[in-house]
Design a protein around this motif. Structure first.
Motif, PDB file in Angstrom:
ATOM      1  N   GLY A 308       0.909  -1.277   0.034  1.00 51.33           N
ATOM      2  CA  GLY A 308       0.223  -0.008   0.021  1.00 51.33           C
ATOM      3  C   GLY A 308       0.682   1.348   0.230  1.00 51.33           C
ATOM      4  N   ASP A 309       1.815   1.214   0.749  1.00 58.99           N
ATOM      5  CA  ASP A 309       2.910   2.254   0.857  1.00 58.99           C
ATOM      6  C   ASP A 309       3.479   2.662  -0.457  1.00 58.99           C
ATOM      7  OD1 ASP A 309       2.188   2.746   3.488  1.00 58.99           O
ATOM      8  OD2 ASP A 309       4.143   2.011   4.195  1.00 58.99           O
ATOM      9  N   GLU A 310       3.853   1.634  -0.987  1.00 63.02           N
ATOM     10  CA  GLU A 310       4.559   1.482  -2.336  1.00 63.02           C
ATOM     11  C   GLU A 310       3.651   2.181  -3.540  1.00 63.02           C
ATOM     12  OE1 GLU A 310       6.638  -1.108  -5.771  1.00 63.02           O
ATOM     13  OE2 GLU A 310       6.138  -2.353  -4.184  1.00 63.02           O
ATOM     14  N   LEU A 311       2.322   1.764  -3.408  1.00 65.31           N
ATOM     15  CA  LEU A 311       1.266   2.386  -4.328  1.00 65.31           C
ATOM     16  C   LEU A 311       1.141   3.724  -3.850  1.00 65.31           C
ATOM     17  CD1 LEU A 311      -1.212   2.164  -6.262  1.00 65.31           C
ATOM     18  CD2 LEU A 311      -2.398   1.577  -4.450  1.00 65.31           C
ATOM     19  N   LEU A 312       1.189   4.035  -2.776  1.00 66.50           N
ATOM     20  CA  LEU A 312       1.132   5.762  -2.401  1.00 66.50           C
ATOM     21  C   LEU A 312       2.205   6.498  -3.126  1.00 66.50           C
ATOM     22  CD1 LEU A 312      -0.298   5.421   1.212  1.00 66.50           C
ATOM     23  CD2 LEU A 312      -1.641   6.260  -0.922  1.00 66.50           C
ATOM     24  N   VAL A 313       3.524   5.789  -3.080  1.00 65.09           N
ATOM     25  CA  VAL A 313       4.630   6.692  -3.477  1.00 65.09           C
ATOM     26  C   VAL A 313       4.518   6.757  -5.020  1.00 65.09           C
ATOM     27  CG1 VAL A 313       7.072   6.405  -4.080  1.00 65.09           C
ATOM     28  CG2 VAL A 313       5.966   5.786  -1.697  1.00 65.09           C
ATOM     29  N   HIS A 314       3.919   5.759  -5.518  1.00 69.37           N
ATOM     30  CA  HIS A 314       3.813   5.855  -7.211  1.00 69.37           C
ATOM     31  C   HIS A 314       2.639   6.775  -7.558  1.00 69.37           C
ATOM     32  CE1 HIS A 314       6.445   2.692  -8.773  1.00 69.37           C
ATOM     33  NE2 HIS A 314       6.322   1.831  -7.531  1.00 69.37           N
ATOM     34  N   VAL A 315       1.516   6.621  -6.925  1.00 70.01           N
ATOM     35  CA  VAL A 315       0.722   7.921  -7.214  1.00 70.01           C
ATOM     36  C   VAL A 315       1.077   9.056  -7.019  1.00 70.01           C
ATOM     37  CG1 VAL A 315      -1.608   8.591  -6.429  1.00 70.01           C
ATOM     38  CG2 VAL A 315      -1.064   6.067  -6.709  1.00 70.01           C
ATOM     39  N   ALA A 316       1.744   9.407  -6.140  1.00 72.39           N
ATOM     40  CA  ALA A 316       2.315  10.675  -5.737  1.00 72.39           C
ATOM     41  C   ALA A 316       3.195  11.227  -6.888  1.00 72.39           C
ATOM     42  CB  ALA A 316       3.200  10.840  -4.405  1.00 72.39           C
ATOM     43  N   ARG A 317       4.184  10.295  -7.529  1.00 69.01           N
ATOM     44  CA  ARG A 317       4.952  10.533  -8.446  1.00 69.01           C
ATOM     45  C   ARG A 317       4.146  10.864  -9.611  1.00 69.01           C
ATOM     46  NH1 ARG A 317       7.861   6.091  -8.618  1.00 69.01           N
ATOM     47  NH2 ARG A 317       9.248   6.876  -6.991  1.00 69.01           N
ATOM     48  N   ARG A 318       2.870  10.125  -9.999  1.00 70.74           N
ATOM     49  CA  ARG A 318       2.110  10.216 -11.101  1.00 70.74           C
ATOM     50  C   ARG A 318       1.489  11.544 -11.065  1.00 70.74           C
ATOM     51  NH1 ARG A 318      -0.218   4.228 -12.186  1.00 70.74           N
ATOM     52  NH2 ARG A 318       1.803   3.086 -12.860  1.00 70.74           N
ATOM     53  N   LEU A 319       0.888  12.014  -9.780  1.00 67.19           N
ATOM     54  CA  LEU A 319       0.428  13.429  -9.710  1.00 67.19           C
ATOM     55  C   LEU A 319       1.276  14.318  -9.855  1.00 67.19           C
ATOM     56  CD1 LEU A 319      -1.703  12.554  -6.622  1.00 67.19           C
ATOM     57  CD2 LEU A 319      -2.834  12.709  -8.984  1.00 67.19           C
ATOM     58  N   ARG A 320       2.534  14.241  -9.226  1.00 73.98           N
ATOM     59  CA  ARG A 320       3.336  15.352  -9.855  1.00 73.98           C
ATOM     60  C   ARG A 320       3.605  15.595 -11.116  1.00 73.98           C
ATOM     61  NH1 ARG A 320       6.646  13.813  -4.568  1.00 73.98           N
ATOM     62  NH2 ARG A 320       7.225  12.164  -6.169  1.00 73.98           N
ATOM     63  N   ASN A 321       3.644  14.626 -11.972  1.00 74.30           N
ATOM     64  CA  ASN A 321       3.763  14.362 -13.425  1.00 74.30           C
ATOM     65  C   ASN A 321       2.835  14.947 -14.299  1.00 74.30           C
ATOM     66  OD1 ASN A 321       6.529  13.600 -12.808  1.00 74.30           O
ATOM     67  ND2 ASN A 321       6.085  11.377 -13.223  1.00 74.30           N
ATOM     68  N   ALA A 322       1.591  14.934 -13.615  1.00 75.70           N
ATOM     69  CA  ALA A 322       0.408  15.083 -14.415  1.00 75.70           C
ATOM     70  C   ALA A 322      -0.232  16.380 -14.234  1.00 75.70           C
ATOM     71  CB  ALA A 322      -0.802  14.243 -13.729  1.00 75.70           C
ATOM     72  N   ILE A 323       0.634  17.358 -13.522  1.00 69.60           N
ATOM     73  CA  ILE A 323      -0.118  18.743 -13.169  1.00 69.60           C
ATOM     74  C   ILE A 323       1.119  19.768 -13.651  1.00 69.60           C
ATOM     75  CG2 ILE A 323      -1.455  18.191 -11.164  1.00 69.60           C
ATOM     76  CD1 ILE A 323       0.975  19.427  -9.498  1.00 69.60           C
ATOM     77  N   ARG A 324       0.475  21.062 -13.899  1.00 64.64           N
ATOM     78  CA  ARG A 324       1.685  21.819 -14.475  1.00 64.64           C
ATOM     79  C   ARG A 324       2.521  22.307 -13.176  1.00 64.64           C
ATOM     80  NH1 ARG A 324      -2.754  26.310 -15.673  1.00 64.64           N
ATOM     81  NH2 ARG A 324      -3.374  25.758 -13.749  1.00 64.64           N
ATOM     82  N   SER A 325       3.744  23.108 -13.643  1.00 67.85           N
ATOM     83  CA  SER A 325       4.554  23.537 -12.419  1.00 67.85           C
ATOM     84  C   SER A 325       3.830  24.737 -11.739  1.00 67.85           C
ATOM     85  CB  SER A 325       5.828  24.110 -13.278  1.00 67.85           C
ATOM     86  OG  SER A 325       5.447  25.184 -14.083  1.00 67.85           O
ATOM     87  N   SER A 326       2.883  25.496 -12.057  1.00 66.02           N
ATOM     88  CA  SER A 326       2.426  26.365 -11.437  1.00 66.02           C
ATOM     89  C   SER A 326       1.106  25.794 -10.303  1.00 66.02           C
ATOM     90  CB  SER A 326       1.637  27.407 -12.192  1.00 66.02           C
ATOM     91  OG  SER A 326       0.616  26.640 -12.802  1.00 66.02           O
ATOM     92  N   ASP A 327       0.862  24.594 -10.502  1.00 67.74           N
ATOM     93  CA  ASP A 327      -0.317  23.780  -9.508  1.00 67.74           C
ATOM     94  C   ASP A 327       0.604  23.408  -8.456  1.00 67.74           C
ATOM     95  OD1 ASP A 327      -1.958  24.503 -11.587  1.00 67.74           O
ATOM     96  OD2 ASP A 327      -1.677  22.416 -12.419  1.00 67.74           O
ATOM     97  N   GLN A 328      -0.045  23.010  -7.320  1.00 62.88           N
ATOM     98  CA  GLN A 328       0.379  22.587  -6.150  1.00 62.88           C
ATOM     99  C   GLN A 328      -0.115  21.332  -5.843  1.00 62.88           C
ATOM    100  OE1 GLN A 328       1.307  25.451  -2.899  1.00 62.88           O
ATOM    101  NE2 GLN A 328       0.650  26.835  -4.213  1.00 62.88           N
ATOM    102  N   ARG A 356      -5.890  14.004 -17.273  1.00 60.30           N
ATOM    103  CA  ARG A 356      -4.650  13.842 -16.933  1.00 60.30           C
ATOM    104  C   ARG A 356      -4.559  13.043 -15.656  1.00 60.30           C
ATOM    105  NH1 ARG A 356      -3.601  19.449 -18.177  1.00 60.30           N
ATOM    106  NH2 ARG A 356      -3.351  19.780 -16.096  1.00 60.30           N
ATOM    107  N   ILE A 357      -5.056  13.335 -14.705  1.00 64.57           N
ATOM    108  CA  ILE A 357      -4.895  12.579 -13.287  1.00 64.57           C
ATOM    109  C   ILE A 357      -5.658  11.146 -13.668  1.00 64.57           C
ATOM    110  CG2 ILE A 357      -5.774  12.286 -10.980  1.00 64.57           C
ATOM    111  CD1 ILE A 357      -5.700  15.345 -10.815  1.00 64.57           C
ATOM    112  N   SER A 358      -6.526  11.043 -14.355  1.00 69.82           N
ATOM    113  CA  SER A 358      -7.303   9.610 -14.420  1.00 69.82           C
ATOM    114  C   SER A 358      -6.581   8.945 -15.454  1.00 69.82           C
ATOM    115  CB  SER A 358      -8.568   9.894 -15.189  1.00 69.82           C
ATOM    116  OG  SER A 358      -9.538  10.409 -14.268  1.00 69.82           O
ATOM    117  N   GLN A 359      -5.904   9.446 -16.293  1.00 68.02           N
ATOM    118  CA  GLN A 359      -4.891   8.616 -17.195  1.00 68.02           C
ATOM    119  C   GLN A 359      -3.805   8.284 -16.421  1.00 68.02           C
ATOM    120  OE1 GLN A 359      -4.477  11.270 -20.689  1.00 68.02           O
ATOM    121  NE2 GLN A 359      -6.600  10.969 -21.284  1.00 68.02           N
ATOM    122  N   ALA A 360      -3.206   8.988 -15.641  1.00 65.23           N
ATOM    123  CA  ALA A 360      -1.990   8.854 -14.857  1.00 65.23           C
ATOM    124  C   ALA A 360      -2.189   7.629 -14.116  1.00 65.23           C
ATOM    125  CB  ALA A 360      -1.251   9.913 -14.391  1.00 65.23           C
ATOM    126  N   ILE A 361      -3.142   7.814 -13.120  1.00 64.11           N
ATOM    127  CA  ILE A 361      -3.375   6.766 -12.070  1.00 64.11           C
ATOM    128  C   ILE A 361      -3.829   5.386 -12.545  1.00 64.11           C
ATOM    129  CG2 ILE A 361      -4.705   6.405  -9.966  1.00 64.11           C
ATOM    130  CD1 ILE A 361      -4.582   9.316  -9.397  1.00 64.11           C
TER     131      ILE A 361
END
Length: 679
Positions: A308-328, A356-361
């Motif tokens: 579960g922790d490994e999944l959360l780490v991967h999701v966090a990375r995918r979310l960072r890559n799915a948003i613009r640099s100006s988003d948080q 973008r989020i749906s496709q990434a996750i």
């Protein structure tokens, strides 16, 4: 033929040669000696120096190992002298305390560079006794030499007048000015301005050093140069880089999630408020997007918390890559994430972020050798429409997310005014469920399982209903999710099992000896008290384990540890059989069934009710189950054509509306006891 002198004679010849070269210095009344840096020995000394060093002879003095009891501070200082003599014609005038024979001797020394015959750099030392020095003064000079604090005297232009050994070791070059030392020019100017205004200053600044950039606590005050009497600045520095790093690390940890490195809830409440102010000033709108991962608990319960922790780490990375640099993006805790976006067209931007989020996750992920797919459910609140502060926006986005969950997950919902009412209703539902458990309002219905060959009822699946005085008959889809999230599923599940065990025994005594199956949820299956609770329920109900069956789903077999096998083995040891429900829709495969004590496979209704082109997989499942001698049950049989199809494949049993819907115990008994099922 060459002739080599014995070492003693060669040494005497060498000393004679040195005396011939430096003999004129014997006429000097003050101590003069030449120090060999590399060999840490006196190279030559005049008569006054021999007396000062308490040496019996020049030979005896030159044989002394001056580095034998030399402190690390003195060794570093001598290395600084050697480097400065090599790079430029430096001359040093300092007060030193020497210890010939263990007796302290205070000298005012002049040090200069001197090349030996072999080209190496040595040091010419000329000393004058400092007979008038007070003990306090001598000790202060010693402290200045050995302290780790960096002490520098600058003139008013910032040029160095004196550096103690620690300061000299820190600078990149001997002539480095105060302004050149400070990394940030603006910080340097503020430091100098404060010093000019207050006559003293204390700053923590990034400075250039010989070891790279460091953080120093710099204290400065105005004084006078004791040599010229001119105004000067005395600066002391202490390296606080480790403390600064610790503070920065503590600050980062306080505002960031340790697992994913994303900003945490504290960061959201502190920093997003300023971000909203900036967005307002820029004339834009914003959105808080609350993200929850669907069925994340199933991953934890089946594959373990590490997965579960490994999944959360991967999701966090995918979310960072799915948003613009100006988003948080931030992690609020558990499987909940938050994204802040800003745009003049905020609704359009939210839709783009959603895609973008749906496709990434949704991309498959391998966890502990198992391929897993998760989906996100999103709730959105808009600024300034749905709130003017982070707390309000966050609460409203959370409400919207729950609304999307109730619509079927893997969805997105915007906050609306009525959602707060819906949340209150959910809270009320949870309270009512607790009262229902206390008042014994839960009732078990039974759906028959029919033998395909004889068309007689041979078993039943127990299905839970809630007969509420206020709400009427409530179906499980309307209350089981709340039971799962609130933890009520465990006590309710054990009570259901006890009721089923008692009912099976009663029916058997009256001639309806059926095998009855009871469903377990992932939360129940992973609960450490499950087995003890089942054993206790069997004792209370005087149940017959051989006629009871436990139904689990494929996802419960995905854990990498041995718990699923241990639990299933324990059920089998009690005498119960195991059924695998909804087979073909999850992650496992037929080969995996050989690892577990599975007795029955229930083929999901999607294969039975699907088109003929979708049924080859069902044929393969049936064939493999036959090879493994498993009982096969077809679910969701609603038409005679479907019954004919499963009969043609020699499937053992079926259940579905073609026979009957789930019925209360009394109605089930009245309809099926001792009666064959009409074709």
């Amino acid at each position: 033929m060459s002739h080599t002198l014995p070492p003693a004679e060669a040494g005497a010849v060498e000393l004679a040669r040195r005396s011939a070269r430096y003999g004129a210095l014997d006429l000097v009344l003050q101590p003069v000696w030449i120090y060999d840096f590399d060999r840490r020995r006196v190279h030559w000394a005049n008569a006054a120096a021999l007396k000062m060093w308490k040496a019996e002879s020049l030979r005896e003095l030159c044989r002394r190992d001056m580095g034998a009891d030399m402190s690390a501070t003195v060794a570093r200082r001598l290395a600084q002298y050697q480097a400065d003599f090599i790079t430029h014609a430096a001359v040093f005038n300092e007060r030193w305390t020497l210890y010939p024979g263990g007796t302290p001797v205070v000298l005012n020394l002049t040090y200069s560079g001197h090349r030996l015959d072999d080209g190496r750099m040595a040091m010419l030392s000329q000393g004058k006794p400092a007979l008038d020095e007070l003990p306090e003064s001598t000790r202060s000079v010693e402290a200045l030499l050995h302290t780790a604090v960096m002490i520098t005297l600058y003139d008013l232009s910032g040029a160095p007048l004196y550096r103690n050994p620690a300061a000299r070791a820190s600078v990149r070059s001997p002539g480095e000015t105060l302004r050149e030392r400070i990394v940030d020019p603006a910080s340097g100017e503020r430091f100098m301005a404060a010093l000019a205004h207050e006559q003293a200053a204390n700053f923590t600044l990034a400075v250039h050093t010989a070891q790279g950039e460091r953080w120093h606590e710099m204290s400065a005050r105005h004084c006078h140069d004791a040599v010229t009497g001119h105004d000067a600045v005395l600066v002391s520095e202490a390296d606080v880089s480790a403390l600064k790093h610790t503070e920065a690390q503590a600050s980062f940890q306080a505002l960031h999630d340790a697992l994913t490195g994303l900003p945490n809830r504290a960061h959201v409440m502190e920093r997003f408020a300023q971000a909203l102010a900036d967005i307002r000033d820029a004339g834009m709108a914003a959105a808080l997007i609350f993200i929850d991962l669907d069925h994340f608990k199933d991953v934890n319960d089946t594959l373990g918390h590490a997965a579960g922790d490994e999944l959360l780490v991967h999701v966090a990375r995918r979310l960072r890559n799915a948003i613009r640099s100006s988003d948080q993006v931030a992690r609020l805790g558990g499987d909940e994430f938050l994204i802040l976006v800003a745009s003049k067209d905020i609704v359009g931007e939210v839709e783009r972020v959603r895609q973008r989020i749906s496709q990434a996750i949704a991309q498959p992920l391998s966890l502990s050798g198992t391929e897993v797919r998760v989906t996100p459910t999103l709730g959105v609140s808009l600024y300034p429409r749905d709130g003017l502060d982070v707390e309000t926006l966050l609460r409203n986005a959370d409400l919207a997310m729950y609304c999307a969950k109730e619509r079927g997950r893997n969805d997105m919902a915007y906050y609306e005014e009525g959602l707060a009412v819906a949340m209150r209703q959910r809270t009320s539902l949870e309270a009512d469920l607790r009262h229902a458990l206390e008042r014994d309002e839960f009732e078990v219905f039974y759906q028959p399982r029919v033998c395909v060959h004889t068309r007689r009822v041979v078993g039943a699946e127990a299905l839970l209903r809630w007969r509420s005085p206020e709400r009427g008959l409530v179906m499980p889809d309307d209350f089981i999710p709340v039971c799962e999230s609130s933890g009520l599923i465990m006590p309710i599940g054990l009570r259901v099992f006890e009721q089923v065990a008692r009912q099976q025994a009663e029916w058997a005594a009256r001639g309806l000896d059926l095998q009855i199956s009871v469903n377990l949820s992932p939360r129940q299956f992973s609960h450490p008290g499950l087995l003890d609770g089942i054993r206790a329920a069997l004792r209370v109900a005087a149940g017959r384990p051989a006629r009871l069956e436990i139904e689990i789903t494929e996802s419960m077999l995905l854990a990498r540890d041995e718990r699923p096998r241990e639990v299933l083995d324990a059920f089998e040891a009690m005498g119960m059989s195991i059924a695998l429900d909804d087979f073909g829709t999850g992650y496992s495969n037929l080969a995996a069934l050989q690892r577990y004590p599975i007795h029955t496979v229930k083929i999901d209704k999607t294969f039975i009710q699907g088109l003929d082109t979708d049924r080859p997989l069902a044929d393969m499942i049936v064939s493999m189950c036959r090879l493994m001698r498993l009982t096969v049950v077809a679910e969701g049989v609603e038409t005679c054509d479907q019954l004919d199809w499963i009969a043609g494949r020699a499937i053992d049993q079926y259940q579905g509306f073609l026979c009957a819907r789930a019925l209360p115990a009394a109605a089930f008994e009245a309809r099926f006891i001792d009666e064959p099922l009409a074709a």
